[in-house]
Design an enzyme around this catalytic site. Structure first.
Site, PDB file in Angstrom:
ATOM      1  N   ASP A   1      15.185  -3.742  25.221  1.00  0.00           N
ATOM      2  CA  ASP A   1      15.937  -2.492  25.131  1.00  0.00           C
ATOM      3  C   ASP A   1      16.749  -2.260  26.406  1.00  0.00           C
ATOM      4  O   ASP A   1      17.859  -1.736  26.363  1.00  0.00           O
ATOM      5  CB  ASP A   1      14.978  -1.330  24.883  1.00  0.00           C
ATOM      6  CG  ASP A   1      15.710  -0.019  24.616  1.00  0.00           C
ATOM      7  OD1 ASP A   1      16.879  -0.074  24.193  1.00  0.00           O
ATOM      8  OD2 ASP A   1      15.118   1.049  24.827  1.00  0.00           O
TER       9      ASP A   1
ATOM     10  N   ASP B   1      19.918  -4.747  26.339  1.00  0.00           N
ATOM     11  CA  ASP B   1      21.070  -4.444  25.484  1.00  0.00           C
ATOM     12  C   ASP B   1      21.930  -3.338  26.089  1.00  0.00           C
ATOM     13  O   ASP B   1      23.150  -3.365  25.991  1.00  0.00           O
ATOM     14  CB  ASP B   1      20.641  -4.130  24.042  1.00  0.00           C
ATOM     15  CG  ASP B   1      19.816  -2.859  23.912  1.00  0.00           C
ATOM     16  OD1 ASP B   1      19.629  -2.152  24.910  1.00  0.00           O
ATOM     17  OD2 ASP B   1      19.348  -2.578  22.798  1.00  0.00           O
ATOM     18  N   GLY B   2      21.281  -2.391  26.762  1.00  0.00           N
ATOM     19  CA  GLY B   2      22.045  -1.343  27.430  1.00  0.00           C
ATOM     20  C   GLY B   2      22.860  -1.901  28.586  1.00  0.00           C
ATOM     21  O   GLY B   2      24.027  -1.523  28.791  1.00  0.00           O
TER      22      GLY B   2
ATOM     23  N   ARG C   1      27.092  -2.001  28.926  1.00  0.00           N
ATOM     24  CA  ARG C   1      27.865  -1.493  30.067  1.00  0.00           C
ATOM     25  C   ARG C   1      28.678  -2.596  30.732  1.00  0.00           C
ATOM     26  O   ARG C   1      29.846  -2.400  31.062  1.00  0.00           O
ATOM     27  CB  ARG C   1      26.921  -0.836  31.079  1.00  0.00           C
ATOM     28  CG  ARG C   1      26.298   0.459  30.597  1.00  0.00           C
ATOM     29  CD  ARG C   1      25.484   1.117  31.693  1.00  0.00           C
ATOM     30  NE  ARG C   1      24.303   0.320  32.057  1.00  0.00           N
ATOM     31  CZ  ARG C   1      23.134   0.409  31.469  1.00  0.00           C
ATOM     32  NH1 ARG C   1      22.960   1.265  30.469  1.00  0.00           N
ATOM     33  NH2 ARG C   1      22.106  -0.332  31.865  1.00  0.00           N
TER      34      ARG C   1
ATOM     35  N   ASP D   1      19.852   0.979  18.302  1.00  0.00           N
ATOM     36  CA  ASP D   1      18.904   1.030  19.409  1.00  0.00           C
ATOM     37  C   ASP D   1      17.856   2.119  19.188  1.00  0.00           C
ATOM     38  O   ASP D   1      16.654   1.885  19.321  1.00  0.00           O
ATOM     39  CB  ASP D   1      19.681   1.289  20.704  1.00  0.00           C
ATOM     40  CG  ASP D   1      18.772   1.384  21.918  1.00  0.00           C
ATOM     41  OD1 ASP D   1      18.073   0.402  22.206  1.00  0.00           O
ATOM     42  OD2 ASP D   1      18.759   2.431  22.580  1.00  0.00           O
TER      43      ASP D   1
ATOM     44  N   ASP E   1      13.765   1.626  18.270  1.00  0.00           N
ATOM     45  CA  ASP E   1      12.723   2.233  19.109  1.00  0.00           C
ATOM     46  C   ASP E   1      11.784   3.100  18.291  1.00  0.00           C
ATOM     47  O   ASP E   1      10.557   3.000  18.388  1.00  0.00           O
ATOM     48  CB  ASP E   1      13.366   3.088  20.213  1.00  0.00           C
ATOM     49  CG  ASP E   1      14.068   2.252  21.260  1.00  0.00           C
ATOM     50  OD1 ASP E   1      13.771   1.056  21.371  1.00  0.00           O
ATOM     51  OD2 ASP E   1      14.926   2.801  21.984  1.00  0.00           O
TER      52      ASP E   1
END
Length: 213
Positions: free
Chosen positions: A47, A50-51, A55, A68, A72
């Site tokens: 997680d 991927d963030g 960015r 996402d 979760d």
């Protein structure tokens, strides 16, 4: 210029891998605690990646944000279902945790999207100061989320260990505190998102009145 394929953006590919790992974890949970927890925690750990990819590559999308959040929520919910089977006397608490987690995040994401954000992690900095710290400090967000997931994973693993070592029990206690604090943040999510939705409703009603006058 060729049309971009949102579904093949790197963050979303990582998201698909997270889903596969989560499904594998669910399949293994009734029989194989160690590989089940490994797949579950690896899915949760991705997680953060991927963030970062979103960015770094400028590939943040509304689809990715929804993927996402749903991954979760569904992963945690399925683990809690398994815990309810293992610890039936605590079923109500697990049900309460599931309901609070899903409701607060869904309403928060929906209100964020209506306000123009691309993700539930993009918030109005003039809002609640606790949520501001929670979402703008990546170390805090990572610590809270991983502590919460580790608490549930430890409950699952310790069910199969007859005499757990002392350090595992201490770790469970620390993660229990983190999980309790995260539940408090979920309550703030729910309250703040409800107020945001009410503000949006009031603004829409005011616009309608202006049109009729």
């Amino acid at each position: 210029m060729a049309e971009e394929n949102i579904f093949l953006f790197v963050p979303n590919l990582i998201g698909y891998a997270r889903i596969i790992l989560a499904l594998l974890s669910f399949y293994l949970m009734p029989c194989c605690p160690a590989p089940a927890v490994f797949c579950y925690l690896l899915s949760a750990l991705l997680d953060a990646f991927d963030g970062h990819a979103a960015r770094a590559l400028n590939q943040g999308t509304k689809f990715g944000a929804m993927l996402d959040m749903l991954t979760d929520r569904c992963a945690t919910m399925c683990l809690l279902v398994n815990l309810a089977l293992l610890y039936p006397s605590y079923t109500f608490l697990f049900q309460l945790s599931m309901s609070l987690d899903v409701a607060s995040h869904w309403l928060h994401l929906h209100s964020s999207m209506m306000k123009g954000a691309t993700s539930h992690k993009t918030i109005d900095l003039s809002g609640n100061p606790i949520l501001r710290i929670y979402y703008t400090s990546r170390p805090v967000l990572f610590f809270m989320c991983m502590g919460n997931e580790l608490f549930y994973c430890l409950l699952y693993v310790l069910y199969y260990i007859e005499e757990p070592q002392v350090w595992l029990q201490w770790l469970l206690g620390v993660c229990a505190v983190v999980s309790f604090l995260k539940s408090g943040i979920s309550v703030l999510h729910l309250i703040t998102a409800s107020r945001n939705m009410a503000a949006i409703d009031l603004a829409d009603r005011e616009k309608e009145r202006s049109k009729t006058n």
